[in-house]
Design an enzyme around this catalytic site. Structure first.
Site, mmCIF file in Angstrom:
data_model
loop_
_atom_site.group_PDB
_atom_site.id
_atom_site.type_symbol
_atom_site.label_atom_id
_atom_site.label_comp_id
_atom_site.label_asym_id
_atom_site.label_seq_id
_atom_site.Cartn_x
_atom_site.Cartn_y
_atom_site.Cartn_z
ATOM 1 N N HIS A 162 37.782 10.097 -0.330
ATOM 2 C CA HIS A 162 36.513 8.694 0.104
ATOM 3 C C HIS A 162 37.337 7.472 0.448
ATOM 4 O O HIS A 162 38.294 7.191 0.111
ATOM 5 C CB HIS A 162 35.969 8.371 -1.238
ATOM 6 C CG HIS A 162 36.861 7.729 -2.360
ATOM 7 N ND1 HIS A 162 37.018 6.251 -2.158
ATOM 8 C CD2 HIS A 162 38.094 8.710 -3.440
ATOM 9 C CE1 HIS A 162 38.392 5.761 -3.483
ATOM 10 N NE2 HIS A 162 38.550 7.404 -4.026
ATOM 11 N N HIS A 163 36.547 6.785 1.053
ATOM 12 C CA HIS A 163 36.511 5.701 2.332
ATOM 13 C C HIS A 163 37.321 5.962 3.183
ATOM 14 O O HIS A 163 38.202 4.907 3.174
ATOM 15 C CB HIS A 163 36.688 4.521 1.306
ATOM 16 C CG HIS A 163 35.163 3.919 -0.096
ATOM 17 N ND1 HIS A 163 35.680 4.738 -0.932
ATOM 18 C CD2 HIS A 163 33.713 3.487 0.499
ATOM 19 C CE1 HIS A 163 34.550 4.984 -1.758
ATOM 20 N NE2 HIS A 163 33.669 3.794 -0.938
#
Ligand SMILES: CC(C)(COP(=O)(O)OP(=O)(O)OC[C@H]1O[C@@H](n2cnc3c(N)ncnc32)[C@H](O)[C@@H]1OP(=O)(O)O)[C@@H](O)C(=O)NCCC(=O)NCCS
Length: 246
Positions: A169-170
């Site tokens: 994620h991210h």
């Protein structure tokens, strides 16, 4: 170099820049089925190519079925061998390009030229890849089977994500980075332009790999790696800082 100007061009015709069996050759085996595009030709960005003796070459290899260019064809499709390929495909009327040159800096040059010329960059994303919510994927990426792209990750043009990679994620993955099979990056990792993570490298959360840098196979990266550097080992240490970014 003889160019086959009889290539049948349709609205969904794509030119693939690249000709290695492990990259362009591999993608050819599933790209049309999953994308609805048709491969019009492959391109070697050079004014000369020395054809190999395919039988001889395969005798030397463990896997004896590797494909190579042959008689202006690759995988039975038209092969354009020219550094002037962009002009040639424009002339034949091809408006879509999939860039699969394995060298990250050269691929960056290709996508820059294609964009500047107003042609469309096409992606090849295998349907077995899992793309989580709110992921941003720019045009012109290659994502191989069994990858997981985590929540809110950002993947820029020209990025190559090879088989079984997990980008969590991210993550921010800038243009023309390359992640070899089995790479795992934890959350909030930043990969700067053209960096290359080799097979099975593991990156803990929040680390940043500088532009053009190389991370060796099996490395475990615990802290940031500066630009233009090679890092290897567990934990990863920088062994050189002299990668030519030209
Ligand atoms: C990182 C890498 C690119 C470095 O290549 P290189 O610059 O030619 O480095 P060298 O082979 O000269 O090795 C330099 C030193 O680093 C060590 N080293 C190289 N790669 C290493 C790795 N992955 N892990 C641990 N040590 C490594 C070497 O043992 C050598 O150590 P020494 O100086 O003590 O003898 C390469 O070793 C590598 O990991 N390649 C992976 C290729 C790959 O996964 N391809 C997949 C394509 S799909």
């Amino acid at each position: 170099v003889p160019i086959d100007m009889t290539v049948k061009v349709k609205d969904n015709s794509v030119a693939i820049v690249g000709f290695h069996d492990g990259s362009a050759g591999q993608v050819e085996s599933w790209f049309e089925k999953v994308s609805g595009f048709e491969i019009a030709c492959f391109i070697i960005d050079s004014d000369e190519y020395k054809y190999v003796d395919i039988v001889e070459e395969n005798i030397k290899r463990a896997c004896k079925s590797t494909s190579f260019p042959e008689n202006s064809l690759f995988k039975g499709r038209t092969l354009i061998i020219s550094s002037d390929w962009l002009e040639i495909i424009c002339e034949i009327g091809i408006r879509k390009v999939l860039c699969l040159e394995p060298d990250n800096r050269k691929r960056l040059a290709h996508i820059t030229m294609v964009k500047k010329r107003g042609l469309q960059l096409v992606s090849a994303i295998h349907p077995s890849a899992i793309i989580m919510s709110d992921v941003k994927i720019s045009d012109g990426v290659w994502i191989n089977p069994a990858c997981v792209i985590g929540y809110k990750a950002e993947i820029s043009s020209g990025v190559i994500i090879n088989t079984g990679v997990q980008v969590d994620h991210h993550n921010v993955v800038e243009e023309c980075c390359q992640l070899d099979p089995g790479v795992v990056t934890a959350g909030n990792v930043v990969l700067r332009q053209c960096c290359h993570l080799h097979t099975g490298a593991i990156l803990i959360n929040r680390v940043e790999i500088g532009s053009n840098s190389v991370v060796g196979a099996g490395a475990v990266v615990l802290k940031n790696i500066p630009a233009n550097s090679t890092a290897v080992g567990v934990p990863a240490r920088v062994i050189s800082r002299d990668i030519d970014s030209a």
